[in-house]
Motif scaffolding. Structure first.
Motif, PDB file in Angstrom:
ATOM      1  N   GLY A  37      -6.046   2.495  -1.618  1.00 30.95           N
ATOM      2  CA  GLY A  37      -4.787   1.773  -1.841  1.00 30.95           C
ATOM      3  C   GLY A  37      -4.172   1.184  -0.589  1.00 30.95           C
ATOM      4  N   ARG A  97      -3.422  -1.277   2.448  1.00 31.34           N
ATOM      5  CA  ARG A  97      -3.559  -2.718   2.689  1.00 31.34           C
ATOM      6  C   ARG A  97      -4.539  -2.937   3.837  1.00 31.34           C
ATOM      7  NH1 ARG A  97       1.776  -1.938   1.321  1.00 31.34           N
ATOM      8  NH2 ARG A  97       2.747  -3.481  -0.087  1.00 31.34           N
ATOM      9  N   ARG A 151      -6.882  -4.618  -0.895  1.00 30.75           N
ATOM     10  CA  ARG A 151      -6.576  -3.191  -1.031  1.00 30.75           C
ATOM     11  C   ARG A 151      -7.866  -2.385  -0.927  1.00 30.75           C
ATOM     12  NH1 ARG A 151      -1.093  -1.446  -1.263  1.00 30.75           N
ATOM     13  NH2 ARG A 151       0.116  -3.249  -1.954  1.00 30.75           N
TER      14      ARG A 151
END
Length: 272
Positions: free
Chosen positions: A38, A40, A34
């Motif tokens: 936030g 991915r 992460r």
């Protein structure tokens, strides 16, 4: 080359939906990091796993099988996986070869059918033919199609040819209707099956058959049968069975009715 990629980049790169990538993550196959915001971020290791998923899914491996392999990836498991891949590829090659055989067979059949002369009546010695027969009073093409699909559903595991272009099928005429000059009415439908099918319930016996072909609409079959029977009487041939027709070219091959080719046969004996 970057070390990390966003989920949108991976999705575009592999043509995989974002939901699928999240599903792989839920299964524990992918483990993206992460970012501070936030998002991915997928590593080169995740990309390697995606390559494995794509290749193994192409061979119909389940996601559980893929996960088990990636969780315990070692030389022994890799050899085992390669052997399974080899078996699957061999099976696929066999299926492709069988499909090729069927296509070649149908091309040959249709090519030969185009050369058939209609309107001629001939005598042919024909060997015994095993059949699967269903008795039913049939007055419409839709009823014929329904029975065919029903038989196919029941026997599709034993006879993959059922329902496709190579399967020979026919129907026995209702002679009461033929005598009245009414076409396209039948008492049963049958499929000619090969020797590996042990549930056959009818034999078309070996013998001498009076045969003729006609092209076009089935509305003419009553007249065609009557012509065949008149020929038998004139030439001192004893009728030994109920006339039937076999569909050589039908709506499996063409929607042009004038291209339909149908063969009528009836078992006969030479009178002394």
């Amino acid at each position: 080359m970057k070390d990390f990629y966003k989920i949108s980049e991976i999705s575009k790169m592999y043509g995989i939906g974002v939901d699928s990538l999240r599903y792989y993550e839920n299964l524990g196959i992918l483990n993206p990091q992460r970012a501070d915001n936030g998002y991915r971020m997928y590593s080169l290791k995740d990309i390697y796993k995606l390559n494995m998923i794509r290749d193994l899914r192409g061979l119909n491996f389940s996601m559980q099988q893929i996960k088990e392999y990636l969780d315990e990836q070692n030389l022994e498991n890799t050899l085992s996986l390669l052997q399974r891949e080899q078996q699957l590829i061999q099976h696929q090659l066999q299926k492709l070869q069988e499909n090729q055989r069927r296509i070649q067979q149908r091309i040959a059949t249709l090519t030969q059918a185009q050369k058939v002369k209609t309107g001629e009546i001939t005598l042919r010695q024909i060997s015994v033919r095993h059949c699967y027969q269903v008795n039913a009073h049939i007055t419409r093409d839709e009823e014929m199609d329904f029975i065919m699909k029903k038989i196919h559903k029941k026997h599709e595991q034993k006879i993959p040819d059922f329902g496709n272009h190579n399967q020979e099928f026919g129907a026995f005429f209702s002679m009461k209707e033929i005598e009245l000059g009414v076409s396209n009415v039948f008492d049963s439908v049958f499929f000619i099956v090969n020797d590996t099918f042990d549930d056959y319930n009818l034999d078309l016996p070996e013998g001498l058959y009076l045969c003729s072909f006609y092209k076009g609409s089935y509305s003419q079959n009553a007249k065609q049968v009557q012509t065949l029977l008149q020929y038998a009487e004139k030439n001192h041939l004893k009728i030994c069975g109920t006339p039937f027709e076999i569909y050589e070219i039908d709506n499996r091959d063409t929607m042009q009715e004038d291209e339909f080719l149908t063969q009528i046969q009836v078992l006969v004996e030479q009178e002394p």
